[in-house]
Enzyme design. Structure first.
Site, PDB file in Angstrom:
ATOM      1  CB  SER A 221      -2.604   0.033  -2.395  1.00  0.00           C
ATOM      2  OG  SER A 221      -1.892  -0.873  -3.212  1.00  0.00           O
ATOM      3  CE1 TYR A 234      -4.242  -4.281   1.309  1.00  0.00           C
ATOM      4  CE2 TYR A 234      -3.757  -4.193  -1.039  1.00  0.00           C
ATOM      5  CZ  TYR A 234      -3.467  -3.820   0.258  1.00  0.00           C
ATOM      6  OH  TYR A 234      -2.405  -2.987   0.500  1.00  0.00           O
TER       7      TYR A 234
END
Ligand code: NAD
Ligand code: MG
Length: 329
Positions: A221, A234
């Site tokens: 990401s 995360y």
């Protein structure tokens, strides 16, 4: 409208080239093959914020989002780039995993998707689309936080597909929390087990099945490079996935297995309304990117196709971004 021909045009193209262009033009159904009608302004291609306020219980369904994400259902055209290949995609029911599944199948690959039993409605839609692509499609629901299930998932996929040569580690948990003080140990375990432990277990189980030429693609990401303050646990897993990718690529190079990662920016997927973003943030999702909107899953699937295909044979240990212009890899 065709541009006016100049003398130089005539000299360069000549009458035979002109007529070939005319033939192609009519074959493709364009007024003029040199017209700009196939150019698309990326900022204007898809919906922009503000979005309707919406929440869903985890893990969320693409089918309940407004607007519905575009996974390439109507648009992706294959050209045989993955003919006969055999792919396992985790989180293949929705979002980026669904877009990759559709693209892989239309490129000629047999595809197994994993997802949670709660996501059966989304998975059914994907299975229908894979069936229409006329490839072997396998649905393997189950929770990847369980190591035993991860081993079984890989073995079932390899058995049902008749082999395995593409692994897409894509499933993830993302849950926004304002502060580290709000993240419980249960939260931390949940995020790390889904995003990191399962990726490790599934990859480990897959390696004995992978022949030279196989490809592993992990989903990292943009938060691996620029962490979001509300996604502490995360973001840490997504940075770890990057490091894992680079390290495993070195380990597996002499086996002829390539390992790469894709780093998405903000994408319009079920992860976001089901706890991934605070509802107020979701309404403005993607507004702060240079393109001014979130990406749609269809816009990132081509990176997975490229990394899976033999055309990327010299690419391993790399990260490819699709971030709407935000600084990424
Ligand atoms: P998504 O919700 O459509 O896909 C995530 C999938 O993970 C779910 O469909 C679900 O099937 C699976 N999953 C979650 N927990 C699971 C579990 N315990 N067992 C089995 N499956 C489980 O959302 P998405 O955005 O398409 O996410 C795909 C990947 O993209 C993820 O790795 C995510 O971190 C990454 N990503 C997304 C964005 C974004 O803005 N959407 C940005 C960067 C990275
Ligand atoms: Mg889903």
């Amino acid at each position: 409208m065709r541009a006016k021909k100049t003398a130089a045009d005539e000299m360069i193209r000549g009458p035979r080239v002109e007529s070939a262009i005319d033939a192609a033009t009519s074959l493709l159904g364009f007024d003029d093959a040199r017209s700009p009608r196939n150019l698309r302004d990326p900022g204007e291609l898809y919906p922009k914020p503000p979005f309707e306020k919406q929440t869903q219980p985890w893990p969320g369904l693409a089918g309940l989002m407004t607007p519905r994400p575009d996974h390439g259902e109507e648009s992706y055209r294959g050209s045989g780039r993955l003919l006969g290949r055999k792919a396992l995609i985790t989180g293949g029911d929705s979002g980026i995993g669904r877009a990759a599944a559709i693209a892989f199948a239309r490129e000629g690959a047999d595809v197994a998707i994993n997802y949670l039993p709660e996501e059966e409605a989304d998975a059914k839609e994907v299975m229908t689309l894979l069936g229409e692509a006329d490839v072997n499609a396998v649905a393997l629901p189950g929770d990847i936080r369980d190591e035993g299930f991860c081993r079984k998932l890989v073995d079932d996929a390899a058995r049902d597909l008749g082999g395995l040569d593409i692994l897409v580690n894509n499933a993830a948990r993302q849950h926004a929390r304002q502060s580290i003080l709000d993240i419980s140990t249960e939260d931390l375990d949940w995020t790390f087990q889904t995003n990191l432990y399962a990726l490790f277990w599934i990859t480990k189980a897959a390696i004995p099945h992978l022949q030279p030429g196989s490809s592993i693609i992990n989903t990292s990401s943009i938060v691996a490079f620029d962490p979001s303050p509300q996604l502490l646990d995360y973001s840490a897993t997504k940075a770890a996935i990057l490091n894992f990718t680079r390290c495993l690529a070195k380990q597996l190079a002499d086996k002829g297995i390539r390992v790469n990662a894709v780093a998405p920016g903000p994408f319009w997927t079920a992860l976001q309304p089901s706890g991934g973003q605070f509802p107020d943030h979701l309404a403005e999702f993607g507004a702060d990117t240079p393109l001014g909107r979130p990406g749609q899953p269809a816009e990132i699937a081509p990176l997975y196709v490229l990394l899976a295909s033999n055309e990327a044979s010299y690419t391993t240990g790399q990260v490819f971004g699709a971030t709407g212009g935000e600084v990424g890899p």
